[in-house]
Every structure is written in C-alpha cells, then in structure tokens.
Design a protein around this motif. Sequence first.
Motif, PDB file in Angstrom:
ATOM      1  N   LEU A 143     -37.882  41.648  25.160  1.00 57.28           N
ATOM      2  CA  LEU A 143     -37.398  41.730  26.533  1.00 57.28           C
ATOM      3  C   LEU A 143     -38.506  41.246  27.466  1.00 57.28           C
ATOM      4  CD1 LEU A 143     -35.160  42.643  28.493  1.00 57.28           C
ATOM      5  CD2 LEU A 143     -36.198  44.926  28.446  1.00 57.28           C
ATOM      6  N   LEU A 144     -38.236  40.156  28.175  1.00 58.85           N
ATOM      7  CA  LEU A 144     -39.234  39.556  29.060  1.00 58.85           C
ATOM      8  C   LEU A 144     -39.071  40.010  30.503  1.00 58.85           C
ATOM      9  CD1 LEU A 144     -38.880  35.885  27.766  1.00 58.85           C
ATOM     10  CD2 LEU A 144     -40.501  37.607  26.969  1.00 58.85           C
ATOM     11  N   HIS A 145     -37.824  40.238  30.894  1.00 64.45           N
ATOM     12  CA  HIS A 145     -37.515  40.545  32.298  1.00 64.45           C
ATOM     13  C   HIS A 145     -36.180  41.270  32.342  1.00 64.45           C
ATOM     14  CE1 HIS A 145     -37.760  39.525  36.667  1.00 64.45           C
ATOM     15  NE2 HIS A 145     -36.454  39.597  36.591  1.00 64.45           N
ATOM     16  N   ASN A 146     -36.086  42.294  33.178  1.00 66.89           N
ATOM     17  CA  ASN A 146     -34.832  43.052  33.305  1.00 66.89           C
ATOM     18  C   ASN A 146     -34.820  43.718  34.681  1.00 66.89           C
ATOM     19  OD1 ASN A 146     -32.406  43.963  31.806  1.00 66.89           O
ATOM     20  ND2 ASN A 146     -33.228  45.993  32.218  1.00 66.89           N
ATOM     21  N   LYS A 170     -33.993  38.377  30.846  1.00 62.67           N
ATOM     22  CA  LYS A 170     -34.560  37.256  30.094  1.00 62.67           C
ATOM     23  C   LYS A 170     -35.088  37.815  28.789  1.00 62.67           C
ATOM     24  CE  LYS A 170     -36.216  35.145  34.375  1.00 62.67           C
ATOM     25  NZ  LYS A 170     -37.443  34.752  35.107  1.00 62.67           N
ATOM     26  N   VAL A 171     -34.715  37.164  27.684  1.00 63.26           N
ATOM     27  CA  VAL A 171     -35.115  37.648  26.363  1.00 63.26           C
ATOM     28  C   VAL A 171     -35.435  36.482  25.437  1.00 63.26           C
ATOM     29  CG1 VAL A 171     -33.633  39.716  26.547  1.00 63.26           C
ATOM     30  CG2 VAL A 171     -32.766  37.666  25.399  1.00 63.26           C
ATOM     31  N   GLN A 205     -47.303  31.177  28.465  1.00 62.69           N
ATOM     32  CA  GLN A 205     -47.065  29.958  29.226  1.00 62.69           C
ATOM     33  C   GLN A 205     -45.929  29.124  28.642  1.00 62.69           C
ATOM     34  OE1 GLN A 205     -50.512  27.494  29.715  1.00 62.69           O
ATOM     35  NE2 GLN A 205     -49.501  26.103  31.127  1.00 62.69           N
ATOM     36  N   LEU A 206     -45.837  29.052  27.320  1.00 65.19           N
ATOM     37  CA  LEU A 206     -44.778  28.258  26.688  1.00 65.19           C
ATOM     38  C   LEU A 206     -43.398  28.830  27.026  1.00 65.19           C
ATOM     39  CD1 LEU A 206     -44.220  25.796  24.966  1.00 65.19           C
ATOM     40  CD2 LEU A 206     -44.423  27.229  22.942  1.00 65.19           C
ATOM     41  N   ILE A 207     -43.261  30.144  26.982  1.00 67.35           N
ATOM     42  CA  ILE A 207     -41.987  30.777  27.335  1.00 67.35           C
ATOM     43  C   ILE A 207     -41.643  30.474  28.793  1.00 67.35           C
ATOM     44  CG2 ILE A 207     -40.778  32.981  27.611  1.00 67.35           C
ATOM     45  CD1 ILE A 207     -41.052  32.120  24.683  1.00 67.35           C
ATOM     46  N   ALA A 208     -42.631  30.528  29.673  1.00 64.84           N
ATOM     47  CA  ALA A 208     -42.411  30.209  31.088  1.00 64.84           C
ATOM     48  C   ALA A 208     -41.921  28.764  31.242  1.00 64.84           C
ATOM     49  CB  ALA A 208     -43.682  30.437  31.893  1.00 64.84           C
TER      50      ALA A 208
END
Length: 182
Positions: free
Chosen positions: A55-58, A83-84, A3-6
């Motif tokens: 790696l969060l999103h690619n 997103k990283v 949640q914090l990263i979001a």
Amino acid sequence: MNQLIALYLSALRQVSWQDPAEFTFPSVNSEKWVKEQGSLSRLLSRYCEGLTVDLLHNKMVRAEKLNSQEIELLNQEACLLRKVVLKGDGEAWVLGRTLIPFSSMEDQQHDLSQQGEIPLGLTVFSAENVKRDALQVGWAETPEGKMLARRSRLWMNHKPMLVAELFLPTAPMYTKESRDDC
C-alpha cells in the motif's frame, strides 16, 4: 515510495487511453489479460504462491484534483485515492491507482477506506452486484520502455470506482503462458 514507482505512477497518469477494439495488442495473451472482466487479483494469484499488496497511498483527494476524464467517468466529488503495487511471490507485477468517490463508499458491505494490504479486487468481486465497463487500454512510456496499461470503471452495488493498472515488466502477462486450464 521509491523513485521508480513514482515514475511508473507518473507514466500511468499520462497514458493516452484508447478503446480496446482500436488498440493493437502485442500478443493474444496480453489481450486476454487486459480484457479480463473479473478480478485481476484472482487471475494474478493463479501464477504465484502468494499475492501481496504494498500500500503506497490511501487518502482522500479533493474533487478539484481529478482530471476531466476522471470526472467524466465518475463525478466531480472527493475520492479516496488508493495506490498499490501487487506482487506475486515478492515480485512487483502491477501498479494500481484507484479513485473511489466518497458516495461510492457509503452503504457498502465493506469499508474500502480500510482495505489496507488486501487486494481491492478480492473485496470488490466478492460483492453481489459487480460489473466492469468503460475499459480503455494504452501504452505507458516508462524509463524501462513501453508497458501495457488499462483503465476501467468498476461498479460495486451500483456505485462506481475508477481503476487504472500498469502491467510492470515482470507481470505474468509478459512472462508466462496463458493458463486456460485453471
């Protein structure tokens, strides 16, 4: 993604970007970090034993998902959205959000869509023809207070990508002395 990263990603998307010449930096050290023209990954690696990437999103995003500023700095076309979190010795230091137009990935030495957990800066700045322009800075309003952010357009072999970076609370720019001797 926690949640914090979001929340950090949301804050990064809401930064009111400014020209660095009109921005009041909290310190000389922070100004040096934000205005860094080379690879932020290489600079960060000077402050730790191991620089890693979560790696969060690619994934590809449609052109309609870009905002007007992103379209102005790139073009209105489908992009790879990466997103990283860059970590130094396991500590989260920088949140990165990169848009790479589909056309910028064509005819490149490296397949940027397969970058995975390798810092993007290491690959981009190993190319023969690299430059940074359109540097902008601002404050991201996060649950943990204001954090510095920067956004710039990187050109790799004359093809653009847009990189936004949020300097998290434990980033060396806030906690370590400048290492001019490196």
